[in-house]
Structure formats: structure tokens, C-alpha cells
Design an enzyme around this catalytic site. Structure first.
Site, PDB file in Angstrom:
ATOM      1  N   ASN A   9     -10.216  -6.206   0.062  1.00  0.00           N
ATOM      2  CA  ASN A   9      -8.861  -5.680   0.261  1.00  0.00           C
ATOM      3  C   ASN A   9      -8.639  -5.573   1.767  1.00  0.00           C
ATOM      4  O   ASN A   9      -9.153  -4.651   2.406  1.00  0.00           O
ATOM      5  CB  ASN A   9      -8.741  -4.301  -0.401  1.00  0.00           C
ATOM      6  CG  ASN A   9      -7.405  -3.642  -0.105  1.00  0.00           C
ATOM      7  OD1 ASN A   9      -6.450  -4.314   0.287  1.00  0.00           O
ATOM      8  ND2 ASN A   9      -7.332  -2.331  -0.269  1.00  0.00           N
ATOM      9  N   LYS A  11      -6.027  -4.844   3.326  1.00  0.00           N
ATOM     10  CA  LYS A  11      -4.985  -3.879   3.700  1.00  0.00           C
ATOM     11  C   LYS A  11      -4.003  -4.558   4.678  1.00  0.00           C
ATOM     12  O   LYS A  11      -3.761  -5.747   4.549  1.00  0.00           O
ATOM     13  CB  LYS A  11      -5.600  -2.607   4.279  1.00  0.00           C
ATOM     14  CG  LYS A  11      -6.753  -2.084   3.411  1.00  0.00           C
ATOM     15  CD  LYS A  11      -7.195  -0.721   3.802  1.00  0.00           C
ATOM     16  CE  LYS A  11      -8.516  -0.392   3.117  1.00  0.00           C
ATOM     17  NZ  LYS A  11      -8.701   1.006   2.859  1.00  0.00           N
ATOM     18  N   HIS A  94      -3.676   1.581  -5.864  1.00  0.00           N
ATOM     19  CA  HIS A  94      -4.625   1.930  -4.799  1.00  0.00           C
ATOM     20  C   HIS A  94      -4.264   3.314  -4.254  1.00  0.00           C
ATOM     21  O   HIS A  94      -3.082   3.668  -4.171  1.00  0.00           O
ATOM     22  CB  HIS A  94      -4.558   0.881  -3.678  1.00  0.00           C
ATOM     23  CG  HIS A  94      -5.663   1.030  -2.680  1.00  0.00           C
ATOM     24  ND1 HIS A  94      -5.626   1.957  -1.672  1.00  0.00           N
ATOM     25  CD2 HIS A  94      -6.855   0.386  -2.557  1.00  0.00           C
ATOM     26  CE1 HIS A  94      -6.746   1.875  -0.957  1.00  0.00           C
ATOM     27  NE2 HIS A  94      -7.506   0.921  -1.481  1.00  0.00           N
ATOM     28  N   GLU A  96      -4.075   4.468  -1.377  1.00  0.00           N
ATOM     29  CA  GLU A  96      -3.141   4.471  -0.238  1.00  0.00           C
ATOM     30  C   GLU A  96      -1.704   4.303  -0.718  1.00  0.00           C
ATOM     31  O   GLU A  96      -0.773   4.857  -0.134  1.00  0.00           O
ATOM     32  CB  GLU A  96      -3.550   3.374   0.768  1.00  0.00           C
ATOM     33  CG  GLU A  96      -4.801   3.792   1.538  1.00  0.00           C
ATOM     34  CD  GLU A  96      -5.650   2.654   2.062  1.00  0.00           C
ATOM     35  OE1 GLU A  96      -5.173   1.511   2.126  1.00  0.00           O
ATOM     36  OE2 GLU A  96      -6.825   2.920   2.407  1.00  0.00           O
ATOM     37  N   GLU A 165     -12.565   4.567  -7.105  1.00  0.00           N
ATOM     38  CA  GLU A 165     -12.533   4.716  -5.653  1.00  0.00           C
ATOM     39  C   GLU A 165     -12.262   6.176  -5.301  1.00  0.00           C
ATOM     40  O   GLU A 165     -11.091   6.592  -5.215  1.00  0.00           O
ATOM     41  CB  GLU A 165     -11.420   3.854  -5.063  1.00  0.00           C
ATOM     42  CG  GLU A 165     -11.593   2.374  -5.300  1.00  0.00           C
ATOM     43  CD  GLU A 165     -10.985   1.559  -4.163  1.00  0.00           C
ATOM     44  OE1 GLU A 165     -11.727   0.797  -3.546  1.00  0.00           O
ATOM     45  OE2 GLU A 165      -9.795   1.730  -3.876  1.00  0.00           O
ATOM     46  N   GLY A 171     -12.529   4.298   3.515  1.00  0.00           N
ATOM     47  CA  GLY A 171     -12.320   4.146   4.951  1.00  0.00           C
ATOM     48  C   GLY A 171     -12.902   5.268   5.786  1.00  0.00           C
ATOM     49  O   GLY A 171     -12.582   5.401   6.961  1.00  0.00           O
ATOM     50  N   SER A 210     -16.170   2.774   1.249  1.00  0.00           N
ATOM     51  CA  SER A 210     -17.175   2.622   2.303  1.00  0.00           C
ATOM     52  C   SER A 210     -18.407   1.825   1.852  1.00  0.00           C
ATOM     53  O   SER A 210     -19.536   2.168   2.204  1.00  0.00           O
ATOM     54  CB  SER A 210     -17.565   3.993   2.868  1.00  0.00           C
ATOM     55  OG  SER A 210     -16.432   4.596   3.458  1.00  0.00           O
TER      56      SER A 210
HETATM   57  C1  PEP Z   1     -10.344   0.067  -0.243  1.00  0.00           C
HETATM   58  O1  PEP Z   1      -9.485  -0.254   0.563  1.00  0.00           O
HETATM   59  O2  PEP Z   1     -10.137  -0.034  -1.464  1.00  0.00           O
HETATM   60  C2  PEP Z   1     -11.611   0.572   0.259  1.00  0.00           C
HETATM   61  C3  PEP Z   1     -12.538   0.915  -0.606  1.00  0.00           C
HETATM   62  O3  PEP Z   1     -11.741   0.653   1.605  1.00  0.00           O
HETATM   63  P1  PEP Z   1     -13.122   0.886   2.425  1.00  0.00           P
HETATM   64  O4  PEP Z   1     -14.123  -0.115   1.882  1.00  0.00           O
HETATM   65  O5  PEP Z   1     -12.771   0.634   3.849  1.00  0.00           O
HETATM   66  O6  PEP Z   1     -13.583   2.273   2.165  1.00  0.00           O
END
Ligand code: PEP
Length: 251
Positions: A9, A11, A94, A96, A165, A171, A210
Site C-alpha cells: 500500500n 498510500k 483502511h 486512514e 491492522e 506507520g 509496521s
Molecule cells: C498500511 O498502510 O496498511 C500499513 C500497514 O502501513 P505500515 O506498514 O507503514 O505500518
């Protein structure tokens, strides 16, 4: 058997020239990929370039989409548009999107419905915030996101995925413990069985939050975790290829 699924992803990152450079690099580096479904979800502006460079070698996904097919919805993009760019996958709900763009479970539900109707493979994101975890509400929240996100939907009958998640891990550099993620993944699988008996066996459950080259193998080793949704660490082609290489398949 469920085919492992590893999703990048990006973003809101990468211009067209950066996308082209990544794609060329990634095609050289990717390994082990016949036995894994590898997906890249760039910003919408990068889809055509990725398709042109990678052809069928990489699956494409949208990071989001709207639930109507067309019309006066400035700034939105439809399932048909994603399909016409060569997407097979779409990320839905997601954290975000939920946090910054006020996406409720009922909005997520409408998006899931259209994704399934159009036979895009939806990746439904669920997960608790830090406060919810501290208040011991993680399982209630995830259960509610599943119940409301899937309300009234026909079981897909084709491949789809749920990504666990935890919001506090996205992040932040603070991943969940793989054992804890496994317990949640098993819980999600069991919950899916309450919607439809066949869902647990074919739904791919991913961990996201992460994931790095250093911790990916520990997540992939968990019985109920079928892959990962990766943000930051997917932005570098070599790192993403190395993470995919950590998935050990039987043959
Ligand atoms: C994500 O954007 O779904 C995500 C898990 O980001 P990150 O790996 O940066 O934590």
C-alpha cells in the site's frame, strides 16, 4: 489451500517517474512469486504506468473506491474505473480512510458490496485503536467492524481478504507481537464462520502494521495469517521483494 497474499500500500507516495523506476527494479528483484499473490496498490495516478511496465507480472489494486458506478462525485473513482486500469484488488476501510475521511462501517459496507458485485477482490481492513486496546475493546471493535462491514452481503464465493491492522501499529514502527496477531486472526476466522460456514476456509487473513524485513517471517509463520498488507516498507522495491521472499511455501 489459501494462496498467500502480500500487498504493497503505497498510500500517497510516488510520482509517475518514481513509479516506473520502482516497477523496473521490482521486476528484477521479485522472487518466489508464482506461489504468492503479490499486489501493488499505488495512488490512482500510478496504475497505468505500473500496468504498462509490469504487464501481468504484478497484480494491481486500488487503495479505495466509491460505491456508485459513475456520476457527480467529484474526486471519487469507481470499481469499473479500477477494473479498466487492470486492478483485481481493492483495499476497503483502511484505518486512514476511517480516521481522516470519516468512513463509517456503513460506508465500508457499501464499498464491500460494490466490490463483490464487480468481482474485484476486496481487502477489508479492521483493527482497534490504542485506546480501544487499552480499554480491552479490541475484540469487540473488530467483531463490530466485521459484522457491520459485511452486513447483508452474499458470501463472495471467490477469493477475498480481511486485513487485521491494529491502528496503533500502522506507520508507527511498533508492530503487534506475532502471537497476538495470530490470536486475533484466529478470532476473525471464527467470526467469519458465523456469517457463512465456508468463509473461514477460503478467506485470506493478513496482518498489517509496521511489517519489515526483520519481522515479516514471524507473522508469516502463524497458522491463521496468510500474508501481509505493507505500507512504509513497501515503498522500497528491494525491501518489498525481500519481504515477499520471506514467505515460505511448501513446494
Ligand atoms: C498500511 O498502510 O496498511 C500499513 C500497514 O502501513 P505500515 O506498514 O507503514 O505500518
Amino acid at each position: 489451500m489459501r494462496k498467500p497474499l502480500i500487498i504493497a500500500n503505497w498510500k500517497m507516495n510516488k510520482t509517475i517517474s518514481e513509479t516506473e523506476q520502482y516497477a523496473q527494479e521490482f521486476l528484477q528483484l521479485k522472487k518466489n512469486t508464482e506461489r504468492i499473490d503479490l499486489v501493488i496498490c499505488p495512488p490512482f495516478t500510478g496504475l497505468a504506468k505500473l500496468r504498462a511496465v509490469c504487464k501481468e507480472q504484478i497484480n494491481l489494486g486500488g487503495q479505495n473506491m466509491f460505491w456508485e458506478n459513475s456520476g457527480a462525485y467529484t474526486g471519487e473513482i469507481s470499481a469499473d474505473m479500477l477494473l479498466s486500469c487492470g486492478c483485481r484488488y481493492v483495499i476497503v476501510g483502511h484505518s486512514e480512510r476511517r480516521r481522516l475521511f470519516n468512513e463509517s462501517n456503513s460506508i465500508v459496507n457499501r464499498k464491500m458490496k460494490i466490490a463483490l458485485e464487480k468481482r474485484l477482490i476486496p481487502v477489508l481492513c479492521v483493527g482497534e485503536t490504542l485506546q480501544e486496546r487499552e480499554n480491552k475493546l479490541a475484540y469487540d471493535i473488530v467483531s463490530e467492524q466485521l459484522r457491520e462491514g459485511l452486513a447483508g452481503l452474499e458470501p463472495p464465493g471467490h477469493s477475498w481478504a480481511v486485513a487485521y491492522e491494529p491502528v496503533w501499529a500502522i506507520g508507527t514502527g511498533e508492530n503487534a507481537y506475532p502471537d497476538d496477531a495470530q490470536v486475533m486472526a484466529a478470532f476473525i476466522r471464527a467470526e467469519l464462520g458465523t456469517f457463512n460456514k465456508s468463509l473461514p476456509s477460503y478467506t485470506r487473513i493478513l496482518y498489517g502494521g509496521s511489517v519489515t524485513e526483520n519481522n515479516a517471517a514471524a507473522f508469516f509463520a502463524q497458522a491463521d495469517i496468510d500474508g501481509a498488507l505493507i505500507g512504509g516498507a513497501s515503498l522500497n522495491a528491494e525491501t518489498f521483494a525481500n519481504i515477499a521472499g520471506k514467505y515460505k511455501t511448501d513446494d
